[in-house]
Enzyme design. Sequence first.
Site, PDB file in Angstrom:
ATOM      1  N   GLY B 110     -82.895   5.757 -72.087  1.00 58.75           N
ATOM      2  CA  GLY B 110     -82.226   6.997 -71.688  1.00 58.75           C
ATOM      3  C   GLY B 110     -82.581   7.144 -70.089  1.00 58.75           C
ATOM      4  N   SER B 112     -79.949   6.356 -67.134  1.00 55.13           N
ATOM      5  CA  SER B 112     -78.671   6.887 -66.277  1.00 55.13           C
ATOM      6  C   SER B 112     -78.202   8.021 -66.741  1.00 55.13           C
ATOM      7  CB  SER B 112     -77.506   5.783 -66.246  1.00 55.13           C
ATOM      8  OG  SER B 112     -78.066   4.686 -65.480  1.00 55.13           O
ATOM      9  N   GLU B 227     -88.689  -6.060 -67.077  1.00 57.69           N
ATOM     10  CA  GLU B 227     -87.253  -5.966 -67.382  1.00 57.69           C
ATOM     11  C   GLU B 227     -86.578  -6.791 -66.618  1.00 57.69           C
ATOM     12  OE1 GLU B 227     -85.607  -2.076 -67.042  1.00 57.69           O
ATOM     13  OE2 GLU B 227     -83.786  -2.603 -67.245  1.00 57.69           O
ATOM     14  N   GLU B 345     -77.278  -4.317 -55.206  1.00 57.33           N
ATOM     15  CA  GLU B 345     -77.467  -3.549 -53.793  1.00 57.33           C
ATOM     16  C   GLU B 345     -78.927  -2.848 -53.955  1.00 57.33           C
ATOM     17  OE1 GLU B 345     -74.623  -3.610 -55.407  1.00 57.33           O
ATOM     18  OE2 GLU B 345     -73.358  -4.642 -54.156  1.00 57.33           O
TER      19      GLU B 345
END
Lengths: 322, 358
Positions: B110, B112, B227, B345
């Site tokens: 959890g 975003s 990750e 980005e």
Amino acid sequence: MNEQQQMLSEMADGLFAEHGPTATVESGWPAIAEVALDGLLLAEDQGGFGGSWEEALTVFRLAGYHAIALPVVEAIVAAALARRSDGRGTVAAVTEGRIVGDRFSGTLSGIPWGGGADYVVAPAPDGGAIVVAAQAGTLDTGRNIAGEPRDRLTVQDAPVARLEGNPFALMALARVAQIAGALDATLALSVGYVNERKQFGRPLAKFQAVQQALASFACEAAAANCAAMGAAQAMSRGSAPFEIAAAKLRANRAIGTGTALAHQVHGAIGFTEEYQLHPLTRRLWAWRSEFGGDAYWSAQLGGPIVAAGSSAFWSGLTALTG
Amino acid sequence: MRALVAEHVDTADPRRLANGWAVPDPAFSRALGAAGLIGMTWPKAYGGHERSPLERYVVLEELLAAGAPVGAHWIADRQTGALLLRYGHEDQKARWVPGMAAGEIYACIGLSEPNAGSDLASVRTTARREGEEWVIDGQKVWTTNAHHAHVMIALVRSEAGSERNAGLSQFVIPMDAPGVTVRPIIDLTGGHDFNEVFLESVRLPATALVGVEGDGWRQVTAELSLERSGPERYLSSTALVLQLIDYARVHPSESLTALVARLAAETWTLRLMSASVANKIARGEDPALEATMVKDLGNSFEQAIPELVQAAVEVDPAGPEPLGLVLGHLLQLSPSFSLRGGTREILKGIIARGLGLR
């Protein structure tokens, strides 16, 4: 890096930085010969350094980084193939002609720094390699688009010796290492420039568009360096037909992105003769074609993969490194 | 490994072989768990197998290259198990980790929230103390696997009035706890991978705090190398490369051979780069910058493949040819490759900082 590799790296770095892209064979080669750097890959019992391919990678990469205008890379590969510690050798890209017995008639072309060389190693038309004395024929001089000598030797009924090894592939590996070094140097120059140069009241480096462009460039340079390392490690294990093909293709791709972004962030100054970006970028553009461009290495790499089919793809890829 | 995959992976629908780390299959996860291939590096006391990180790496790339449906347990194996073992309270480790290693307990992350996407430090979900307990309130979104997961690791604001990356903590939340509601978000392919997760007065014991109170930001960012650089970051479109190789065999041409060569060269290079980061992590280093580069290059590559293949072959992306089916599926999925796990980005910003530009 162990202590010997560290010393080798520091020695080559200093030497290449000192001579750089304005060197000439007359002024610069004695310094290379004095430390017998051309014997790097030659076995110790043959009068060489007994170096590994990883050590060669370090030296080749630095040659690219400093855009040195001396045939260091070619002399190292030629000496290793010819097993010679005397004289300066170089390597031709293309052999046209025929061998009858121990005599060769024909043309060797794409010879880096053929002028003043003692011998030329070249791919044999029927596999393996040959070596010819440079004085055995007529030399026509030429230059690549970066201004590096690329000569042609025409010989008639000249004595040749046969050698084992694949000079074309080994020189392709050397070019990959030089490309990796030159890309890192180009990136460093670009990063330095955008941190210095101010427009709109702040350094170019503070503009997000510039940051993102150079981040892309950094990824490409890292990929080229990793590919060069992978191919050199494979050579240390024996042979590297897959790896050299893959590495040249990958490094060639990095050149497109890297040189375009380097020139873009430099603006007009990077396009001038005075500013020292072009000794790097013009070499990169030349090296992309030398010792096999994308069309050649694509066929070498892709042909066997397609023939073997999808079920062999991943197992073949992983079998390379065990 | 290859025999196990061949036995368990259903190849009937070639689309399921693409992007396999987002395809859940609990039966496959249990089979892998039974074979000792989940939690490979974890202590035996928690159901792990005490293998080396590089052995685990080889297993992961084999699974992904074969298109194995590892989505159910992927996050638990990659991140959550390791996080709990490192920072979790003993009760939480004992409760969750052995089931994760067995391929029976799945996790989601959890991070975003509706107003905290790339700007993760804007999280507003709160944790407040009530006696011995913590009470969580807020909402998470884009939560992959929440509908299969038994447990969530959530990043929440545990210090009232704190701002940005200060005052954040990680909590372990059972997905069946009262006050947890999962709602599906259907993606543009019609697939269900994402969810909204509502957290309304979710009461947790003191042991649910993972690691140090207020240290959540550092703990989360320390996970990122794990990750970002794994083989899942460049192998998502490999199923299409394999289809292309067989197509090129039947329809030989120089241009297809060249495309296969280009894709093979890139795959080879990315494998070296990803494995190099895995080696550094195994030696205890934190190659965060290299890991970020692997993800950026890898995502750009797996994202470019569908377009390159579409330009090279005449095939209907709606099927029924397997090449077309996989192509059509990946054309639609691939925009997500440079969004999940940190947008392009954001990654380029991290790399630019590493270059000394910001």
